[in-house]
Design an enzyme around this catalytic site. Sequence first.
Site, PDB file in Angstrom:
ATOM      1  N   ILE A 137       0.859  -1.176   0.000  1.00 20.09           N
ATOM      2  CA  ILE A 137       0.000   0.000   0.000  1.00 20.09           C
ATOM      3  C   ILE A 137       0.903   1.235   0.000  1.00 20.09           C
ATOM      4  O   ILE A 137       2.058   1.174   0.405  1.00 20.09           O
ATOM      5  CB  ILE A 137      -0.973   0.033   1.204  1.00 20.09           C
ATOM      6  CG1 ILE A 137      -0.233  -0.150   2.527  1.00 20.09           C
ATOM      7  CG2 ILE A 137      -2.045  -1.026   1.042  1.00 20.09           C
ATOM      8  CD1 ILE A 137      -1.150  -0.136   3.745  1.00 20.09           C
ATOM      9  N   ASP A 138       0.370   2.340  -0.478  1.00 22.22           N
ATOM     10  CA  ASP A 138       1.166   3.547  -0.654  1.00 22.22           C
ATOM     11  C   ASP A 138       1.634   4.126   0.682  1.00 22.22           C
ATOM     12  O   ASP A 138       1.061   3.846   1.743  1.00 22.22           O
ATOM     13  CB  ASP A 138       0.362   4.604  -1.408  1.00 22.22           C
ATOM     14  CG  ASP A 138      -0.029   4.159  -2.800  1.00 22.22           C
ATOM     15  OD1 ASP A 138       0.752   3.419  -3.421  1.00 22.22           O
ATOM     16  OD2 ASP A 138      -1.123   4.545  -3.267  1.00 22.22           O
ATOM     17  N   LYS A 139       2.648   4.949   0.608  1.00 21.50           N
ATOM     18  CA  LYS A 139       3.247   5.567   1.796  1.00 21.50           C
ATOM     19  C   LYS A 139       2.194   6.223   2.682  1.00 21.50           C
ATOM     20  O   LYS A 139       2.160   6.000   3.895  1.00 21.50           O
ATOM     21  CB  LYS A 139       4.293   6.596   1.362  1.00 21.50           C
ATOM     22  CG  LYS A 139       4.852   7.435   2.499  1.00 21.50           C
ATOM     23  CD  LYS A 139       5.746   8.546   1.980  1.00 21.50           C
ATOM     24  CE  LYS A 139       6.171   9.467   3.116  1.00 21.50           C
ATOM     25  NZ  LYS A 139       6.975  10.615   2.629  1.00 21.50           N
ATOM     26  N   THR A 141      -1.039   5.861   2.629  1.00 20.67           N
ATOM     27  CA  THR A 141      -2.202   5.029   2.898  1.00 20.67           C
ATOM     28  C   THR A 141      -1.878   4.175   4.118  1.00 20.67           C
ATOM     29  O   THR A 141      -0.844   3.515   4.159  1.00 20.67           O
ATOM     30  CB  THR A 141      -2.529   4.123   1.704  1.00 20.67           C
ATOM     31  OG1 THR A 141      -2.803   4.937   0.557  1.00 20.67           O
ATOM     32  CG2 THR A 141      -3.741   3.260   1.995  1.00 20.67           C
ATOM     33  N   ARG A 237      -7.208   5.550  -6.099  1.00 18.86           N
ATOM     34  CA  ARG A 237      -6.923   6.962  -6.342  1.00 18.86           C
ATOM     35  C   ARG A 237      -7.204   7.337  -7.795  1.00 18.86           C
ATOM     36  O   ARG A 237      -7.814   8.391  -8.077  1.00 18.86           O
ATOM     37  CB  ARG A 237      -5.469   7.260  -5.975  1.00 18.86           C
ATOM     38  CG  ARG A 237      -5.153   6.979  -4.512  1.00 18.86           C
ATOM     39  CD  ARG A 237      -3.662   6.925  -4.235  1.00 18.86           C
ATOM     40  NE  ARG A 237      -3.026   8.225  -4.429  1.00 18.86           N
ATOM     41  CZ  ARG A 237      -1.718   8.421  -4.330  1.00 18.86           C
ATOM     42  NH1 ARG A 237      -0.913   7.403  -4.060  1.00 18.86           N
ATOM     43  NH2 ARG A 237      -1.218   9.630  -4.531  1.00 18.86           N
TER      44      ARG A 237
END
Length: 303
Positions: A137-139, A141, A237
């Site tokens: 998962i993104d930084k 998130t 997103r």
Amino acid sequence: MSKQHFVVTEEYQNKRIDKVLTDLNKEASRNQVQSWIKDGYVYVNGESVKSNYKCQLEDQIEWEEPEVQELEIEPENIPLDIKYEDEHLLVVNKERGMVVHPSHGHRTGTLVHALLYHCNDLSGINGVHRPGIVHRIDKDTSGLLLVAKHDKAHELLSEQLANKEVNRQYEAIVHGVIEHDKATIDAPIGRDPNDRQKMAIVESGKPAITHFSVVDRFEKFTHVYCDLETGRTHQIRVHFQYIDHPLVGDPKYGRRKTLNVQGQALHARKLSFTHPMTGEQMTFTSEPPEIFQETLENVAKIY
């Protein structure tokens, strides 16, 4: 490296050598065993064989596991919020702002650095810079993700992901008021031809499907739950930007005028999967971080 021996019994007669060794090595994946065979670490009756060799009764199998290459990443004593752990896997509740794996510009302080300090062993399937990482998962998130401790668990969990047998539910705060209570966004995602640092909806992209339901509506914003059918990079997103409801705070795909939440308002709240070794159905949930909850309270009061 220690050599191991096995004499083929009736149970394994006429079975492929890679299947036999996978059964005998409970923590080795079939791909890993096939690499051993290809690289000359496996012998049958004193001779090397191919992965499709059919074992015969009383065949003498001898093999050794090659030494695992040491990682060049130094473990770091970083606290982790671990929701579940056994000898096969972990479920980690990643904090907002933590990068999952090392990359250019993020050489320390990542989840991988913390995992290497916490665990003695991690799966090596994704290479030395992403040990154990089944999905990411993104930084900015926050929320739940799976980590495999050995290759067999990693391979089986990856198969579940590919077969859409892992349920990943996120919650997000988006701009605008979404009228439908439930809907599906089905639009292919690929690299943005105009900006290689971003993803976009492109005809040549990979299939991407996001199901969502409205949790609450405010005057200018909507709180939603999202269930991923696929797992493309930046999928939620990009999809919500595509339907003109970008995520609040999203620095890459959001609006210039947005709420200051220091990154996209997105949280991985629920994770369900089948335990790769026991077959048990497992479900975990996580409350969003304080900044997410404060943002919800603010949009309810102000907007």
